[in-house]
Design an enzyme around this catalytic site. Sequence first.
Site, mmCIF file in Angstrom:
data_model
loop_
_atom_site.group_PDB
_atom_site.id
_atom_site.type_symbol
_atom_site.label_atom_id
_atom_site.label_comp_id
_atom_site.label_asym_id
_atom_site.label_seq_id
_atom_site.Cartn_x
_atom_site.Cartn_y
_atom_site.Cartn_z
ATOM 1 N N THR A 122 84.142 96.630 80.363
ATOM 2 C CA THR A 122 84.209 95.866 81.609
ATOM 3 C C THR A 122 83.150 96.336 82.607
ATOM 4 O O THR A 122 82.839 95.634 83.561
ATOM 5 C CB THR A 122 85.592 96.014 82.272
ATOM 6 N N GLY B 63 90.054 101.303 78.037
ATOM 7 C CA GLY B 63 91.090 101.280 77.006
ATOM 8 C C GLY B 63 92.072 102.433 77.052
ATOM 9 O O GLY B 63 92.988 102.500 76.238
ATOM 10 N N THR C 34 88.421 107.374 79.629
ATOM 11 C CA THR C 34 87.393 106.334 79.475
ATOM 12 C C THR C 34 86.495 106.228 80.709
ATOM 13 O O THR C 34 86.967 106.297 81.841
ATOM 14 C CB THR C 34 88.064 104.977 79.221
ATOM 15 N N ASP D 64 97.792 107.671 85.992
ATOM 16 C CA ASP D 64 96.746 106.655 85.858
ATOM 17 C C ASP D 64 95.814 106.705 87.072
ATOM 18 O O ASP D 64 95.368 105.702 87.596
ATOM 19 C CB ASP D 64 97.350 105.248 85.649
ATOM 20 N N LYS E 172 90.885 106.892 92.900
ATOM 21 C CA LYS E 172 92.209 106.309 93.140
ATOM 22 C C LYS E 172 93.152 107.201 93.929
ATOM 23 O O LYS E 172 94.043 106.724 94.612
ATOM 24 C CB LYS E 172 92.878 106.016 91.790
ATOM 25 N N CYS F 249 103.395 92.698 80.399
ATOM 26 C CA CYS F 249 102.934 91.574 81.225
ATOM 27 C C CYS F 249 102.355 91.999 82.576
ATOM 28 O O CYS F 249 101.520 91.294 83.151
ATOM 29 C CB CYS F 249 104.086 90.599 81.489
ATOM 30 N N MET G 33 95.691 83.854 77.521
ATOM 31 C CA MET G 33 97.075 84.295 77.336
ATOM 32 C C MET G 33 97.385 84.239 75.840
ATOM 33 O O MET G 33 97.803 83.234 75.286
ATOM 34 C CB MET G 33 98.033 83.391 78.136
HETATM 35 O O1 LIG Z 1 91.969 103.397 81.627
HETATM 36 C C1 LIG Z 1 91.100 102.543 81.428
HETATM 37 O O2 LIG Z 1 90.366 102.549 80.430
HETATM 38 C C2 LIG Z 1 90.960 101.479 82.457
HETATM 39 C C3 LIG Z 1 90.079 100.409 82.302
HETATM 40 C C4 LIG Z 1 89.974 99.445 83.329
HETATM 41 C C5 LIG Z 1 88.980 98.362 83.089
HETATM 42 O O3 LIG Z 1 88.252 98.486 82.078
HETATM 43 O O4 LIG Z 1 88.860 97.400 83.814
HETATM 44 C C6 LIG Z 1 90.782 99.605 84.491
HETATM 45 C C7 LIG Z 1 91.626 100.730 84.546
HETATM 46 N N1 LIG Z 1 91.706 101.614 83.549
HETATM 47 C C8 LIG Z 1 92.450 101.013 85.682
HETATM 48 O O5 LIG Z 1 93.149 102.039 85.692
HETATM 49 C C9 LIG Z 1 92.443 100.133 86.786
HETATM 50 O O6 LIG Z 1 93.148 100.361 87.787
HETATM 51 C C10 LIG Z 1 91.609 98.995 86.723
HETATM 52 C C11 LIG Z 1 91.418 97.965 87.653
HETATM 53 C C12 LIG Z 1 90.529 97.121 87.068
HETATM 54 C C13 LIG Z 1 89.997 95.858 87.579
HETATM 55 O O7 LIG Z 1 89.225 95.234 86.843
HETATM 56 O O8 LIG Z 1 90.323 95.474 88.720
HETATM 57 N N2 LIG Z 1 90.173 97.590 85.847
HETATM 58 C C14 LIG Z 1 90.815 98.740 85.617
HETATM 59 CA CA LIG Z 2 93.509 103.192 83.612
#
Ligand SMILES: O=C(O)c1cc(C(=O)O)c2c(n1)C(=O)C(=O)c1cc(C(=O)O)[nH]c1-2
Ligand SMILES: [Ca+2]
Length: 680
Positions: free
Chosen positions: A163, A179, A241, A306, A333, A606, A646
């Site tokens: 992402t 991930g 990650t 997290d 965070k 969900c 979905m």
């Molecule tokens: O642990 C991960 O690998 C991971 C990946 C991602 C992501 O790839 O978007 C998010 C998060 N964690 C996460 O903790 C998070 O709060 C988050 C918010 C978002 C978003 O796109 O708004 N991605 C992610």
């Molecule tokens: Ca995360």
Amino acid sequence: SGPAAVDGERMRAIAAPGNAANWMSHGLGWDEQRYSPLDQINESNVSRLGLAWFDDLETMRGVQATPLVVDGVLYNESVYNVVTAYDAATGEELWTFDPEVGAEWARLACCGPSSRGIAAWDGKIYIGALDGRLIAVDAATGEEVWTTQTFEAGPPLGAYSITGAPRVYDGKVVIGNGGADYGVRGFVVAYDAATGEQLWKFYTVPGNPADGPDGEASDSAMQIAMPTWQGEWWRWGGGGTAWDAFAYDPELNLVYIGTGNGSPHMWSIRSEGQGDNLFLCSIVAVDADSGEYRWHYQMVPEEDWDYTCTQPMMLADLEIGGRERQVIMQAPKNGFFYVIDRASGELLSAETYVSQNTWASHIDMETGRPVLQRGAHNGETPHLMSPSWLAAHTWHPMAFNPETGLVYLSAQEQGDVYAAMDAEDFSFTYHRSNSGQDRRSDPDLRAQLMERARAEEQGYLLAWDPVTQSEAWRVTYPHPGSGGVLATAGNLLVQGTIKQTLAIYAADSGALLWEMPIDQVPVAGAITYMVDGVQYIAINAGWGGSPVYNLAPLRNSTARLLVFRLDATGVTLPPPPEPVALPRPPFLMAPEAQVSRGRELYGENCARCHGPDAVGGVADLRWMTAETRAAFADIVLRGTLADRGMIGFGDQLSEEDAQAIHAFLIARANEDYADASAHP
Ligand SMILES: O=C(O)c1cc(C(=O)O)c2c(n1)C(=O)C(=O)c1cc(C(=O)O)[nH]c1-2
Ligand SMILES: [Ca+2]
């Protein structure tokens, strides 16, 4: 001019200020400051700003990308990594490249099939596709030049996705992945930008000690990390990650990696409640050429919440205590703002910027470690944590204005309820959120959260002095969830707001200078650029991503790329869609046990897309229509809305499970229907 001018020599100059016409790298410079020296649009004339052109991106999902501009061409990325090149002055489309990412990949991305952007180097545009492909396309034609697969997908530990925006540092493409919420072992890879050949790979957490060294650049670092882990963490990947932020210092030749949370989230399960678990939630500096470890600073030892530290990292030179220091700054965070020496990794200062921090009272400057609040770690009894996984500040781009000396960021107060499962009850399933959280929500704690959310303004734009570690000013919003920021030499601070506007503030005082309703909440950061002597401001306006507590989804229009300049007239946005009346929910007939089972299943399967407690997210399931309710099992189990992202969950949920989730949603709708303030 023309796109072929994306050449390496000129790209090398972008870390220095002055190359203002273009926006060639994600954070503008490699320092990621997002401060443009352009000042044609400034505080004295910004009231004349108007819409120059826009493009409908034809999606209701979040569009998080920062566009790039190189010599009059604007490159933008929409959901599922579709990239379009436009004439940056007129909006005329030059080419579109669709990598045809399958909609099923949306299920492996916690927060939607969005990407935070692309990279440019030497006549090519680089796309980190959701499905793990790193794709180089010709900047002039949009034709594919090379593609490489960056991760191995599939069970048991291949629930990766991309992402984050790739970065190109002196001819090396650096890319991470997401991930850790599903169960993976985090890593970062660098490729030769010209050929796609792999140069180095850095794992952020150790693998199974029985397998021996990986034979990768991270091997020596894993010797440091290994003793900080206990038990059999590798069975669930360990996490860490690097799903968003990087920075690069060409003089020190260091690449900075921001790492994420543990997998599973619960420390008690992941590491038997022992050890710091390096390099979770850390900044790790590696040599840009070899990928070898240089230093690390861990913000969150014993990661349990997290709490990611993948949030934007900015490099700046600041005068601290009478000495010029080369620093790296981050507001992850956990609600603390960190200033670290970027050559050595020494912590220089850290203060919390949120009003309530139930995680740590302060950071001990002797040890560099957080002093945890009593009861911060998760046990079997549910407790409230603030900040939570919903973040005091997440990936939304921040900016630093060297004139004001201030850092600007979108901040928020969003607590949540945490409880750890008993390790014996934890089971791991590929494809699923494997947090180890006990999702039985405590109704009293949830009521407290909602009460707080109603009583306080929990979202704000924060101007923060990184030298004194104190607030300069703030603009408060009715809800959390406003977007990233852009700072310019015109004393401007640009932000998309949760009020469905684009707003521009005076960077020194926070005074509102200009605001326009746009029927959308841009979460991405804006950019600015110059073509033929005219300055433009561009932003993707498409709400989505991180869930926001207590906010019903916005009934907004399709996502759009919006481009502004002074004195533009005649271009207007189509009228917003008609508001939809709330359907009255069906009577709740399900027994309490079924509702509570549904609540647990909802939390695990969900909530990441549809919001905690069924509030917020991509579609508000409390207000499903009668047709959706009738088709509920088909949608949830058999994937009849798969083309909209979905995917069917039939391989892990039964008919009974789907009924329980539906019962929970009916219960939630009945709880909230009578309360007008919960309505969108
Ligand atoms: O642990 C991960 O690998 C991971 C990946 C991602 C992501 O790839 O978007 C998010 C998060 N964690 C996460 O903790 C998070 O709060 C988050 C918010 C978002 C978003 O796109 O708004 N991605 C992610
Ligand atoms: Ca995360």
